[in-house]
Design a protein around this motif. Sequence first.
Motif, PDB file in Angstrom:
ATOM      1  N   GLY A 129       0.780  -1.223   0.000  1.00  0.00           N
ATOM      2  CA  GLY A 129       0.000   0.000   0.000  1.00  0.00           C
ATOM      3  C   GLY A 129       0.813   1.275   0.000  1.00  0.00           C
ATOM      4  O   GLY A 129       0.261   2.363  -0.199  1.00  0.00           O
ATOM      5  N   LYS A 130       2.136   1.176   0.180  1.00  0.00           N
ATOM      6  CA  LYS A 130       2.979   2.370   0.197  1.00  0.00           C
ATOM      7  C   LYS A 130       3.329   2.777  -1.234  1.00  0.00           C
ATOM      8  O   LYS A 130       3.299   1.977  -2.165  1.00  0.00           O
ATOM      9  N   THR A 131       3.681   4.046  -1.401  1.00  0.00           N
ATOM     10  CA  THR A 131       4.092   4.562  -2.708  1.00  0.00           C
ATOM     11  C   THR A 131       5.601   4.564  -2.808  1.00  0.00           C
ATOM     12  O   THR A 131       6.292   5.116  -1.945  1.00  0.00           O
ATOM     13  N   LEU A 132       6.110   3.929  -3.858  1.00  0.00           N
ATOM     14  CA  LEU A 132       7.547   3.871  -4.119  1.00  0.00           C
ATOM     15  C   LEU A 132       7.886   4.782  -5.284  1.00  0.00           C
ATOM     16  O   LEU A 132       7.427   4.571  -6.411  1.00  0.00           O
ATOM     17  N   GLY A 133       8.697   5.795  -5.020  1.00  0.00           N
ATOM     18  CA  GLY A 133       9.214   6.644  -6.079  1.00  0.00           C
ATOM     19  C   GLY A 133      10.561   6.125  -6.537  1.00  0.00           C
ATOM     20  O   GLY A 133      11.437   5.846  -5.713  1.00  0.00           O
ATOM     21  N   ILE A 134      10.748   5.955  -7.841  1.00  0.00           N
ATOM     22  CA  ILE A 134      12.007   5.433  -8.385  1.00  0.00           C
ATOM     23  C   ILE A 134      12.685   6.523  -9.215  1.00  0.00           C
ATOM     24  O   ILE A 134      12.106   7.026 -10.177  1.00  0.00           O
ATOM     25  N   LEU A 135      13.898   6.876  -8.830  1.00  0.00           N
ATOM     26  CA  LEU A 135      14.695   7.821  -9.598  1.00  0.00           C
ATOM     27  C   LEU A 135      15.585   7.020 -10.540  1.00  0.00           C
ATOM     28  O   LEU A 135      16.586   6.437 -10.133  1.00  0.00           O
ATOM     29  N   LEU A 151       4.591  -6.714  -4.522  1.00  0.00           N
ATOM     30  CA  LEU A 151       4.380  -6.542  -3.089  1.00  0.00           C
ATOM     31  C   LEU A 151       3.231  -5.570  -2.796  1.00  0.00           C
ATOM     32  O   LEU A 151       3.053  -5.148  -1.663  1.00  0.00           O
ATOM     33  N   LYS A 152       2.493  -5.219  -3.841  1.00  0.00           N
ATOM     34  CA  LYS A 152       1.306  -4.362  -3.744  1.00  0.00           C
ATOM     35  C   LYS A 152       1.644  -2.925  -3.355  1.00  0.00           C
ATOM     36  O   LYS A 152       0.880  -2.252  -2.673  1.00  0.00           O
ATOM     37  N   MET A 153       2.815  -2.471  -3.821  1.00  0.00           N
ATOM     38  CA  MET A 153       3.172  -1.065  -3.661  1.00  0.00           C
ATOM     39  C   MET A 153       2.698  -0.291  -4.880  1.00  0.00           C
ATOM     40  O   MET A 153       2.507  -0.857  -5.969  1.00  0.00           O
ATOM     41  N   HIS A 154       2.503   1.003  -4.720  1.00  0.00           N
ATOM     42  CA  HIS A 154       2.190   1.898  -5.838  1.00  0.00           C
ATOM     43  C   HIS A 154       3.513   2.496  -6.322  1.00  0.00           C
ATOM     44  O   HIS A 154       4.289   3.025  -5.532  1.00  0.00           O
ATOM     45  N   VAL A 155       3.773   2.424  -7.614  1.00  0.00           N
ATOM     46  CA  VAL A 155       5.052   2.867  -8.168  1.00  0.00           C
ATOM     47  C   VAL A 155       4.880   4.137  -8.987  1.00  0.00           C
ATOM     48  O   VAL A 155       3.954   4.234  -9.810  1.00  0.00           O
TER      49      VAL A 155
END
Length: 298
Positions: A129-135, A151-155
């Motif tokens: 459920g967490k938001t993952l920011g990818i640089l 893993l059900k994260m928001h990307v």
Amino acid sequence: MKSCIDALKQRFTVHNLATATDPEALLREVGPEIRGIAGGKVSAALLEKLPKLEIIAVSGVGYDSVDAAAVKARNIRLTNTPGVLTDAVAELTIGMMIALSRRIPQGDRFIRDRKWLDGAFGNWSELKGKTLGILGLGRIGKEIANLAAALKMHVVYHGRTEQKGAPYPYFENVVAMARASDWLVVIAPGNASTTGIISREVLEALGPKGVLVNMARGNMVDQDALVEMLVSKQLGGAALDVFDKEPAVPDALLDLDNVVLSPHQGSRTEETRAAVGDMVVANLTAHFAGKPLISAIF
């Protein structure tokens, strides 16, 4: 990479500068005849001692340890090893995120110190459920995104340009992405344009509940600001595989329980290092056989 060195010795005359008792003496002796380099850390000063150099086969994806401008000016070929370390780095990235969110190293120590006998360890946090920011949504960034999505994260992501067809929301700047993210993974190439890209402003945008994960290069992060904000809890946490002046790690990080530290081992698995070595050998072999390079940068 013993297997790589052994393979090179079967094909070429090899001089190991890294293990030489007197590197300068070795360069004076054999430098004028050296035609290829396997590895990295090639400065303009080193190039001057290698007048016949034709190719540098870097053992890794990043080639920021090579003076690429000086290499190109000499018309020397440059290769790296893309693709073969994608899975290993992505796997460690997610592993470090889980280790930090669930405090796995601390839990291990909790048991070893017999503290469990005195009470429960405590509750921590999930990635779900967490938001993952990818640089940096390159090969490795995309694989990290795939694993995070599983893993059900928001990307979400930021890069030099938006990638048409990418299934994740794009942010035009790092600060805005950090503000929208719970976790921020740094996996962009290290170069002049990315040095210091994770500034104090970015860390402030990530905030007291946000977590930074650096798998790229230490100099891409304002390390002084990072340490200060971790100590003061202005930043929620950090998982760090790279540091500004390796192998030196700031003392202030060593006792923090909101940090997971790793000794720059993103691609250091037996399988990946063997594959990296194979590609280095393949590039050098192709060059001296007059065939197309396997993974040319230029």
